[in-house]
Design an enzyme around this catalytic site. Sequence first.
Site, PDB file in Angstrom:
ATOM      1  N   SER A 257     -61.157 -56.019  60.813  1.00  0.00           N
ATOM      2  CA  SER A 257     -60.116 -56.881  61.541  1.00  0.00           C
ATOM      3  C   SER A 257     -59.122 -55.965  62.236  1.00  0.00           C
ATOM      4  O   SER A 257     -59.002 -54.702  61.833  1.00  0.00           O
ATOM      5  CB  SER A 257     -59.528 -57.646  60.429  1.00  0.00           C
ATOM      6  OG  SER A 257     -58.158 -58.359  60.615  1.00  0.00           O
TER       7      SER A 257
ATOM      8  N   TYR B 127     -55.918 -58.092  51.941  1.00  0.00           N
ATOM      9  CA  TYR B 127     -56.732 -58.186  52.882  1.00  0.00           C
ATOM     10  C   TYR B 127     -56.836 -56.924  53.795  1.00  0.00           C
ATOM     11  O   TYR B 127     -58.112 -56.487  54.023  1.00  0.00           O
ATOM     12  CB  TYR B 127     -56.378 -59.321  53.815  1.00  0.00           C
ATOM     13  CG  TYR B 127     -57.246 -59.255  54.986  1.00  0.00           C
ATOM     14  CD1 TYR B 127     -58.662 -60.309  54.755  1.00  0.00           C
ATOM     15  CD2 TYR B 127     -57.210 -59.142  56.389  1.00  0.00           C
ATOM     16  CE1 TYR B 127     -59.570 -60.507  55.764  1.00  0.00           C
ATOM     17  CE2 TYR B 127     -57.906 -59.435  57.411  1.00  0.00           C
ATOM     18  CZ  TYR B 127     -59.290 -60.064  57.210  1.00  0.00           C
ATOM     19  OH  TYR B 127     -60.018 -60.354  57.941  1.00  0.00           O
TER      20      TYR B 127
END
Length: 243
Positions: free
Chosen positions: A144, A157
């Site tokens: 990501s 995250y």
Amino acid sequence: MTWVNCATCSVKDMPERPIALVTGASRGIGAAVARELSDTHDLLLGGRDTDAIQSLIDELPGAARAWPVELTDQSALADATTDIERVDVLVHCAGLVELGTIADATGDSWRRTFEVNLFAVTELTRLLLPQLRASKGHVVLVNSGSGLNPKPNWGAYSASKFALRAFADVLRAEEAANSVRVTSVFPGRTATDMQRTVREQEGGAFDADRYLRPESVARPIISAVHATPDSHLTEIIVRPAAA
């Protein structure tokens, strides 16, 4: 060897085309990767939504098989890999995001995030390393932009994705002698169900036109998989063109 498009066939019944295992294949980037790979690879497709996986299998032109397993259950994962005799490509697309400040995010939220985004990846890769070494295979880790640039409210995250990047770098270095290629992919915001959930958590609108399409992330992955033997695409960064 003939292998029909079904969810009940044995892994041992697979034909001689290269085999790719894709996690998180029920939707989004994982499903897009499966569609792109289906022309050249036979597929094992992991995902919690079994109906969506079967629908995907039904539309694919090549051989595909559902691979239902809870990735965070290490015993189940070990059992599910025992009859996989060959893997040429392993694509990790499954992921979890729960937003929250450091002050508010609970230990359980951090643990859930790391279980899905890191520990499931490390264990599945470890279990399949003998097959990947034998095939001189390729591991693709869908990371990501948060694995490069941390932001407020994204602590758990982002930390899991930074750790995933480190895992990929170490795996690449350790397995170079075995000719196993390792690619980290860092997409920006992508028009997926996960992104819709993120926007709900952020309290903002979901505007698909401002995000990447899943196919726009899948195609560079396919380019990495099909790279010539003298090349190794180690990192891929994909950003939306829209400002």
